[in-house]
Design a protein around this motif. Structure first.
Motif, PDB file in Angstrom:
ATOM      1  N   UNK B 152       0.852  -1.186   0.000  1.00 24.81           N
ATOM      2  CA  UNK B 152       0.000   0.000   0.000  1.00 24.81           C
ATOM      3  C   UNK B 152       0.888   1.235   0.000  1.00 24.81           C
ATOM      4  N   UNK B 153       0.735   2.098  -0.987  1.00 21.59           N
ATOM      5  CA  UNK B 153       1.475   3.366  -0.939  1.00 21.59           C
ATOM      6  C   UNK B 153       0.627   4.411  -0.227  1.00 21.59           C
ATOM      7  N   UNK B 154       1.278   5.471   0.264  1.00 22.69           N
ATOM      8  CA  UNK B 154       0.623   6.456   1.130  1.00 22.69           C
ATOM      9  C   UNK B 154      -0.071   5.723   2.276  1.00 22.69           C
ATOM     10  N   UNK B 155       0.692   4.848   2.921  1.00 18.78           N
ATOM     11  CA  UNK B 155       0.108   3.891   3.870  1.00 18.78           C
ATOM     12  C   UNK B 155      -0.393   4.521   5.160  1.00 18.78           C
ATOM     13  N   UNK B 156       0.089   5.704   5.490  1.00 17.72           N
ATOM     14  CA  UNK B 156      -0.378   6.323   6.735  1.00 17.72           C
ATOM     15  C   UNK B 156      -1.602   7.194   6.503  1.00 17.72           C
ATOM     16  N   UNK B 157      -2.007   7.333   5.256  1.00 20.00           N
ATOM     17  CA  UNK B 157      -3.101   8.240   4.932  1.00 20.00           C
ATOM     18  C   UNK B 157      -4.470   7.651   5.224  1.00 20.00           C
ATOM     19  N   UNK B 158      -5.474   8.446   4.935  1.00 17.74           N
ATOM     20  CA  UNK B 158      -6.851   8.072   5.282  1.00 17.74           C
ATOM     21  C   UNK B 158      -7.272   6.787   4.574  1.00 17.74           C
ATOM     22  N   UNK B 159      -6.841   6.617   3.341  1.00 17.21           N
ATOM     23  CA  UNK B 159      -7.212   5.421   2.582  1.00 17.21           C
ATOM     24  C   UNK B 159      -6.237   4.283   2.863  1.00 17.21           C
ATOM     25  N   UNK B 299      -7.844   1.325  13.499  1.00 17.22           N
ATOM     26  CA  UNK B 299      -7.306   2.584  14.014  1.00 17.22           C
ATOM     27  C   UNK B 299      -7.263   3.635  12.922  1.00 17.22           C
ATOM     28  N   UNK B 300      -7.371   4.867  13.331  1.00 15.17           N
ATOM     29  CA  UNK B 300      -7.165   5.947  12.370  1.00 15.17           C
ATOM     30  C   UNK B 300      -6.621   7.162  13.103  1.00 15.17           C
ATOM     31  N   UNK B 301      -6.062   8.051  12.335  1.00 17.36           N
ATOM     32  CA  UNK B 301      -5.444   9.241  12.887  1.00 17.36           C
ATOM     33  C   UNK B 301      -5.904  10.422  12.061  1.00 17.36           C
ATOM     34  N   UNK B 302      -6.049  11.559  12.696  1.00 22.37           N
ATOM     35  CA  UNK B 302      -6.561  12.736  12.002  1.00 22.37           C
ATOM     36  C   UNK B 302      -5.616  13.923  12.156  1.00 22.37           C
ATOM     37  N   UNK B 311      -8.364  26.140   5.671  1.00 22.40           N
ATOM     38  CA  UNK B 311      -8.543  25.005   4.756  1.00 22.40           C
ATOM     39  C   UNK B 311      -7.587  25.046   3.558  1.00 22.40           C
ATOM     40  N   UNK B 312      -7.415  26.196   2.886  1.00 22.54           N
ATOM     41  CA  UNK B 312      -6.504  26.187   1.735  1.00 22.54           C
ATOM     42  C   UNK B 312      -5.086  25.739   2.105  1.00 22.54           C
ATOM     43  N   UNK B 313      -4.539  26.243   3.180  1.00 18.95           N
ATOM     44  CA  UNK B 313      -3.186  25.851   3.577  1.00 18.95           C
ATOM     45  C   UNK B 313      -3.135  24.367   3.929  1.00 18.95           C
ATOM     46  N   UNK B 314      -4.181  23.871   4.590  1.00 24.56           N
ATOM     47  CA  UNK B 314      -4.218  22.455   4.936  1.00 24.56           C
ATOM     48  C   UNK B 314      -4.294  21.590   3.682  1.00 24.56           C
ATOM     49  N   UNK B 315      -5.048  22.049   2.697  1.00 26.25           N
ATOM     50  CA  UNK B 315      -5.172  21.298   1.453  1.00 26.25           C
ATOM     51  C   UNK B 315      -3.850  21.280   0.688  1.00 26.25           C
ATOM     52  N   UNK B 321       1.940  15.915   1.232  1.00 24.21           N
ATOM     53  CA  UNK B 321       2.162  14.851   2.217  1.00 24.21           C
ATOM     54  C   UNK B 321       2.447  15.361   3.611  1.00 24.21           C
ATOM     55  N   UNK B 322       2.081  16.602   3.901  1.00 22.60           N
ATOM     56  CA  UNK B 322       2.384  17.152   5.232  1.00 22.60           C
ATOM     57  C   UNK B 322       1.376  16.720   6.298  1.00 22.60           C
ATOM     58  N   UNK B 323       0.215  16.263   5.857  1.00 25.88           N
ATOM     59  CA  UNK B 323      -0.763  15.744   6.829  1.00 25.88           C
ATOM     60  C   UNK B 323      -0.282  14.416   7.373  1.00 25.88           C
ATOM     61  N   UNK B 324      -0.910  13.988   8.438  1.00 22.69           N
ATOM     62  CA  UNK B 324      -0.570  12.703   9.056  1.00 22.69           C
ATOM     63  C   UNK B 324      -1.909  12.050   9.372  1.00 22.69           C
ATOM     64  N   UNK B 325      -2.329  11.142   8.513  1.00 14.17           N
ATOM     65  CA  UNK B 325      -3.660  10.561   8.641  1.00 14.17           C
ATOM     66  C   UNK B 325      -4.684  11.428   7.915  1.00 14.17           C
ATOM     67  N   UNK B 326      -5.920  11.217   8.255  1.00 15.54           N
ATOM     68  CA  UNK B 326      -7.029  11.899   7.590  1.00 15.54           C
ATOM     69  C   UNK B 326      -6.997  13.409   7.828  1.00 15.54           C
ATOM     70  N   UNK B 327      -7.012  14.184   6.763  1.00 12.08           N
ATOM     71  CA  UNK B 327      -6.993  15.642   6.904  1.00 12.08           C
ATOM     72  C   UNK B 327      -8.414  16.181   7.005  1.00 12.08           C
ATOM     73  N   UNK B 328      -8.686  16.866   8.110  1.00 17.13           N
ATOM     74  CA  UNK B 328      -9.994  17.456   8.338  1.00 17.13           C
ATOM     75  C   UNK B 328      -9.853  18.950   8.595  1.00 17.13           C
TER      76      UNK B 328
END
Lengths: 332, 332
Positions: B152-159, B299-302, B311-315, B321-328
């Protein structure tokens, strides 16, 4: 019966393009048959692109062809002697006896055929492995519906010609890609494709767009590289791609798929396959193909090299697209 | 109830990388509800990579996001007012109300949810579209058997995080690819993957080979480019590739598949998909995902941005790839 026969062995692995020195013609003795064995005189040898991959010593779907051994290949011929109760002298048989005037089989990969309605050589083409390759890719992977657009690269070849005709019989719009005006004329006029693009004319993308006004629903790919990329650009959502060959890269050329995004944005399915791994479907496929050939509904064309010694040059020509239709070698 | 609320619209299409100027924060009036409509206050907004593709004016799987309209996006929130008998004030709902503090829905794409065992935000992640994306690719395309190796690539992400955990629950060896030692440690220690490769460490091919001694049977691809090529080189015969995203190329980077031959030689199946086109499977998938989250087996991380203006900066960070887990984005 002659006591010796000729065969061609792999002398060395190609460095890039295949050259005549990669092969060696040998004269060998006809062996004595053991119980269960059959001696066959080959009438025709089949030359196919997959042989190029077997010449490499690389991880692939089959063990590499061994140096010094008879080149692998499909053959049709006649039983000369038999110590196997399932085969009698005079039987016409399809086998995998290689680039060789004669061969010995234990009967396992040998199949009796009738030439009453189907010429013997067709069992190496439209009613053989190439025909089954076309049938498998079309019916198992592409699964086109009537009215859908099907594109086939190397459309005048042994496989592509069958794909297009089978798709046309299923009510599809069929568009071929081939090299040169003569092949394209054959694809349209004799094989009955709706259109054929000459990729050598220099405007593949534009020509393909004009020939596929409703996009491409299913693709049978024999070539790879720029030709695959051009078709990818025309794919419709949920399109299916039967990946059969990448002859553009058989000499080690880089063969990137540049239009990779389309796989995702159009939700395509791409499947590579080797028809010999699906033997359970051969009876069904060969039944349809045999009936179509016997009733004149499936056309094919052959390029025939005159003898075993001419096989290497014919094979090198095949890899460069110089053949026209199914490439055979006549051995008798 | 305030008489105005804030939303973010697409101000311009990105030229390459997304920049803050592509967005505009607006204050608008709360509209009067018509019969059948529901007014919702959004609590969380989901940020997802697919939004980058919607910002382009290109042929893709969905119509492009219109300039001047509210940015598309999944939301969870609470019903503030309702003229629809199916929804009552106070109901908690999942919808697609976009980058906006409030929204009006006709109820069609709106779904009531319970937070008694599942936190509201999880309906935008593991028990929402990202979780279903993982579930669909794994169960419908990859179909791994126990003992097979799943990458799985991007394995720490939401998907990716859900793909690996679902595969592990099915008895697979699971190997992740992620960016950085911290994410890799999380993937192994908290998500329970058997191994995780840090692609930023600079020896992806060697590390992936070491982590997949038996090759790769099924791949969930979120990234594309060199990461996809590295996995292709390890694929086993008849491997399945679920092509979910190509985030490495969302800014227009060339993203060739260099290892294209492997598709043929290993007889691979590659399928691109969009989970929103398979709504008939959502009830089954969400049932499994919901039960696993409710019982603590998934488990999941947000990563949570604090307000709509962020929101724009977070997006933009998500795309890098600066988020860690699901970006909300937290809206209330």
């Amino acid at each position: 019966m002659s006591q010796t026969y000729q065969r061609i062995v792999l002398a060395s692995r190609p460095q890039g393009e295949v050259v005549p020195e990669n092969f060696r013609l040998e004269t060998v003795s006809v062996p004595d048959l053991r119980e269960g064995e059959v001696l066959i005189r080959n009438h025709f040898l089949s030359l196919d692109p997959y042989m190029r991959m077997r010449m490499e010593d690389a991880k692939s779907y089959a063990a590499p062809q061994a140096i010094g051994e008879t080149m692998i290949g499909g053959t049709v011929g006649e039983v000369l002697a038999s110590k196997n109760p399932q085969f009698a002298v005079g039987d016409q048989v399809v086998g995998m006896l290689g680039w060789s005037e004669m061969g010995v089989s234990d009967g396992v990969m040998l199949r009796k055929v009738s030439t009453s309605h189907i010429p013997l050589s067709a069992y190496l083409g439209a009613v053989g492995m190439p025909g089954m390759t076309a049938w498998y890719g079309l019916t198992q992977i592409m699964q086109p519906k009537p009215g859908e657009t099907v594109v086939v690269s190397a459309a005048s070849g042994a496989v592509g010609s069958v794909v297009g005709q089978l798709a046309k019989l299923r009510g599809c719009r069929t568009v071929g890609i081939a090299g040169g005006a003569e092949k394209c004329a054959y694809v349209v006029n004799e094989l009955g494709f709706d259109a054929c693009i000459d990729y050598k004319a220099g405007h593949l993308e534009a020509d393909l767009a004009a020939a596929t006004p409703d996009g491409i629903d299913a693709l049978f790919e024999n070539v790879g590289g720029e030709i695959l990329d051009a078709s990818l650009a025309r794919m419709n959502p949920f399109g299916r791609i039967s990946l059969c060959g990448m002859i553009a890269g058989y000499n080690g050329e880089a063969l990137p798929i540049k239009n990779s995004r389309v796989l995702l944005t159009m939700r395509l399915t791409v499947r590579g396959f080797i028809v010999s791994e699906h033997l359970e479907l051969w009876p069904e496929g060969l039944k349809e193909l045999g009936m179509l050939v016997a009733t004149g509904k499936l056309s094919f064309r052959e390029s025939v090299a005159p003898d075993l010694a001419s096989a290497p040059a014919a094979f090198i020509g095949l890899l460069k697209g110089k053949n026209f239709g199914k490439q055979l070698v006549k051995l008798i």
